[in-house]
Design a protein around this motif. Sequence first.
Motif, short mmCIF file in Angstrom:
data_model
loop_
_atom_site.label_atom_id
_atom_site.label_comp_id
_atom_site.label_asym_id
_atom_site.label_seq_id
_atom_site.Cartn_x
_atom_site.Cartn_y
_atom_site.Cartn_z
N LYS A 146 2.24 6.02 -7.20
CA LYS A 146 0.78 6.63 -7.89
C LYS A 146 0.87 8.09 -7.75
O LYS A 146 0.33 8.81 -8.67
CB LYS A 146 -0.11 5.86 -6.87
CG LYS A 146 -1.55 6.03 -7.74
CD LYS A 146 -2.52 4.92 -7.46
CE LYS A 146 -3.01 4.97 -6.08
NZ LYS A 146 -4.09 4.12 -5.79
N GLY A 162 -6.45 2.03 1.24
CA GLY A 162 -5.09 1.42 1.73
C GLY A 162 -4.61 2.09 2.66
O GLY A 162 -4.27 1.05 3.66
N ASP A 168 2.79 1.45 -3.47
CA ASP A 168 1.99 1.75 -4.58
C ASP A 168 1.49 3.24 -4.37
O ASP A 168 1.57 3.83 -5.28
CB ASP A 168 0.75 0.90 -4.25
CG ASP A 168 -0.46 1.02 -5.38
OD1 ASP A 168 0.01 0.83 -6.45
OD2 ASP A 168 -1.44 1.52 -5.27
N ASN A 169 1.23 4.04 -3.10
CA ASN A 169 0.78 5.38 -2.94
C ASN A 169 2.01 6.20 -3.45
O ASN A 169 1.91 7.07 -4.13
CB ASN A 169 0.42 5.68 -1.42
CG ASN A 169 -0.85 5.32 -1.26
OD1 ASN A 169 -1.56 4.86 -2.22
ND2 ASN A 169 -1.23 5.39 -0.01
N ASN A 188 0.89 -1.21 -0.02
CA ASN A 188 0.09 0.06 0.00
C ASN A 188 0.99 1.25 0.03
O ASN A 188 0.53 2.02 -0.80
CB ASN A 188 -1.05 0.05 1.21
CG ASN A 188 -2.22 -0.79 1.03
OD1 ASN A 188 -2.79 -0.95 -0.07
ND2 ASN A 188 -2.77 -1.60 1.90
MG LIG Z 1 -3.53 3.66 -1.94
#
Ligand SMILES: [Mg+2]
Length: 238
Positions: free
Chosen positions: A133, A192, A129-130, A126
């Motif tokens: 992203k 998340g 990924d953040n 999580n």
């Molecule tokens: Mg996230």
Amino acid sequence: MKNSIQEEFIATVSHELRTPLTSIRGFSQTLLSSWDKINDEDKKKFIKIIEEQSQRLINLVENILSVSKSNAEIQVLKKVDVNSSIKKIFPLFIEQYKNHIFKLNLQNNLPPARLDEDKFQQVMTNLIDNAAKYSEEGKTVEIITKIQNNNILIQVKDSGVGIRKEDFDKIFKKFSRLENHLTSRTQGNGLGLYITKEIVEKMSGKISFTSEIGKGTVFEVVFPFYNEEEVLKCSHQS
Ligand SMILES: [Mg+2]
Ligand SMILES: Nc1ncnc2c1ncn2[C@@H]1O[C@H](COP(=O)(O)OP(=O)(O)OP(=O)(O)O)[C@@H](O)[C@H]1O
């Protein structure tokens, strides 16, 4: 869950499930119906997309299951080498975010932590990924491990969009997605970090972050050593 929250949950989740499923189905159908007409390079490209979208579905389902169990169930906590656990999931991100730069800065001889490894990997997934992203392509995402005050400290550092001070208290809330140009361009349902915080705290850890708008964000997770008390007792007795 209250009714309106449940409806919102179902609406968001069905949307989130539909996107990768549509893409998996579409590319599989194309491959099946036109196998002989597609060259090898394109075949590989399509299979790659199917693989990436399946991974996205797996992460999503993991998060949804954690929420619907209302709180993440933790298995027995075991001795986990944080560094090798991070190295196992790391290649997935290099594949998924090809235009980001990923750096590992892991301290050697880190003592083991007391963790549920699957849950720890869900936390790291999580956060990484953040970080990718919510930062532009070409930016660097760095993962750092070190010892700090008899704890293991893990940092996930990005130089992305950052988080506004007035949004700091929203970040760990269920379904909260902040407004920025990358949030509107990317997929997510604001679960998340909510789940991440729950899992971290259940494993006796702590999570915090610092962020500056336009400059980037650092998420920090701290976990106690495996057998910390025994280690301390032993060192006092000897
Ligand atoms: Mg996230
Ligand atoms: N590293 C980061 N930099 C900037 N903003 C972030 C970062 N991490 C999280 N955010 C903001 O916090 C919001 C909540 O994050 P969270 O991970 O809970 O949800 P999500 O990424 O939107 O969806 P999900 O993780 O459920 O797929 C995000 O929508 C984003 O606006």
